[in-house]
Design an enzyme around this catalytic site. Structure first.
Site, PDB file in Angstrom:
ATOM      1  N   ASP A 248       0.845  -1.190   0.000  1.00 13.00           N
ATOM      2  CA  ASP A 248       0.000   0.000   0.000  1.00 13.00           C
ATOM      3  C   ASP A 248       0.886   1.249   0.000  1.00 13.00           C
ATOM      4  OD1 ASP A 248      -2.971   0.964   0.553  1.00 13.00           O
ATOM      5  OD2 ASP A 248      -1.643   2.205   1.792  1.00 13.00           O
ATOM      6  N   ILE A 249       0.532   2.223  -0.862  1.00 15.62           N
ATOM      7  CA  ILE A 249       1.303   3.465  -0.912  1.00 15.62           C
ATOM      8  C   ILE A 249       0.962   4.311   0.314  1.00 15.62           C
ATOM      9  CG2 ILE A 249       1.772   5.566  -2.231  1.00 15.62           C
ATOM     10  CD1 ILE A 249       1.019   4.079  -4.759  1.00 15.62           C
TER      11      ILE A 249
ATOM     12  N   GLU B  25      -4.787   2.519  -4.233  1.00 17.83           N
ATOM     13  CA  GLU B  25      -3.326   2.583  -4.127  1.00 17.83           C
ATOM     14  C   GLU B  25      -2.743   1.291  -3.572  1.00 17.83           C
ATOM     15  OE1 GLU B  25      -4.881   4.261  -0.194  1.00 17.83           O
ATOM     16  OE2 GLU B  25      -5.525   4.090  -2.279  1.00 17.83           O
TER      17      GLU B  25
END
Length: 361
Positions: A240-241, A283
């Site tokens: 996950d960003i 994301e």
């Protein structure tokens, strides 16, 4: 090219085998005719054959043996050699063996059959005058050259010319069929390519070029199925960003898309043929690794994490983004839901512990 050459060689071999067969049949027929028509007292069978037929057959066999050498060692000349041999064999059959049989000159149609096999109009166009010239030469060499002989020349020439015209029609029709077949094959290939493209588009995420959520679920289902779970051990990573909402709010969604592409590119760069990477949604990304151990999987993901963290994005004032990763090694005993829940739980642990890190659970 290799396949075409193989077919050419096969057909050359077939035509030469036909020439051998024609020579053998001609010898048998000539022997029978000689036996039936010869006077057994004044013209013994063996003496008659030795005088009339044997030299011609020796020449025919020598020519065919030479053809064997040509098609094996000089294949580029095989077509012309086979056509020339068919003309020579026709002349020998008519002039030396069957000169007393009135229908024998029709043998000059035989080169037509050989020439048509190559589907080249030029070969056929040359064979027409050659066959007619051979016909006239045979009649000239077998007197009397009188009115009946001239009539015979005209009739046989007409038969040969008509046969060769039919040969041109066969070649033209054959080319039309080949072109039609090629168009059909091209259409099928285009349809196949379109289907492949559509199938790929249905499986890929258009923004990042990774597999999409649906494709991940399908592959994940296969790996966790009872039939495959023990055969293919794997590790699941959820990526996950970090602070992605802040990126969108500060720089805009277009820059957010650029960040997504860059992260996807870094992930894809470290994937091996057996690995599977997909955009799970927003994301978030998922990676299925087939490493021999969880330590090897961790090492690969760490390289991905570090590369993302040190790669600046021009549109973000050359600031990088970072990612948090949760990693879980599938045991083969748990369900698909439990496996993903553990990897996802490891991701949340990375987030809670400060982000930009990997947690194994």
């Amino acid at each position: 090219m290799f396949i075409h050459a193989a077919y050419e060689k096969k057909w050359n071999r077939t035509i030469l085998s036909i020439l051998w067969l024609v020579t053998f049949i001609a010898f048998i027929c000539h022997a029978l005719i000689t036996e039936l028509l010869s006077d057994p007292f004044s013209h013994p069978f063996q003496n008659h054959m030795l005088k009339d037929g044997t030299p011609a057959y020796f020449m025919a066999i020598a020519m065919l043996l030479l053809l064997e050498l040509v098609i094996r060692k000089f294949s580029s000349w095989a077509h012309l050699a086979l056509i020339a041999a068919s003309h020579i064999l026709s002349c020998m059959l008519v002039l030396y063996l069957y000169r007393d049989i009135h229908v024998a000159p029709v043998t000059f149609v035989f080169p037509l059959l050989v020439t048509c096999i190559f589907f080249r109009p030029l070969y056929l166009a040359v064979s027409v005058p050659v066959s007619i010239a051979e016909l006239m030469w045979v009649f000239w060499e077998t007197p009397p050259f009188d009115i009946p002989a001239v009539i015979a020349i005209i009739i046989v020439s007409s038969i040969i010319a008509g046969s060769y015209l039919a040969g041109f029609g066969v070649i033209a029709r054959g080319k039309m069929l080949v072109q039609s077949l090629q168009r059909s094959i091209e259409s099928e290939q285009e349809l196949l390519i379109q289907n492949i493209i559509m199938d790929r588009m249905s499986k890929m995420d258009p923004l990042t070029g990774l597999y999409n959520h649906k494709s991940f679920q399908e592959y994940f289902d296969k790996l966790t199925s009872p039939e495959q779970s023990k055969a293919f051990p794997f590790q699941l990573a959820v990526i996950d960003i970090d602070n992605f909402k802040r990126v969108n709010d500060t720089y805009g969604h277009a820059v957010g898309d650029i960040a997504l592409k860059q992260v996807a590119s870094s992930i894809q760069e470290h994937m091996e043929p057996n690995d599977f990477a997909a955009r799970y949604g927003g994301e978030e990304f998922v990676v299925l690794l087939h490493e021999p151990s969880v330590e090897a999987a961790y090492s690969k993901l760490e390289r991905i994490r570090k590369q993302i963290a040190r790669t600046p994005i021009d549109e973000m004032n050359r600031l990088p983004v970072t990612v948090s990763i949760g990693l879980h090694a599938y045991t083969g005993q748990e369900s698909k839901v439990d496996c993903f829940a553990k990897a996802d739980g490891a991701l949340y642990a990375s987030k809670n512990e400060g982000k930009n890190r990997i947690t194994v659970l």
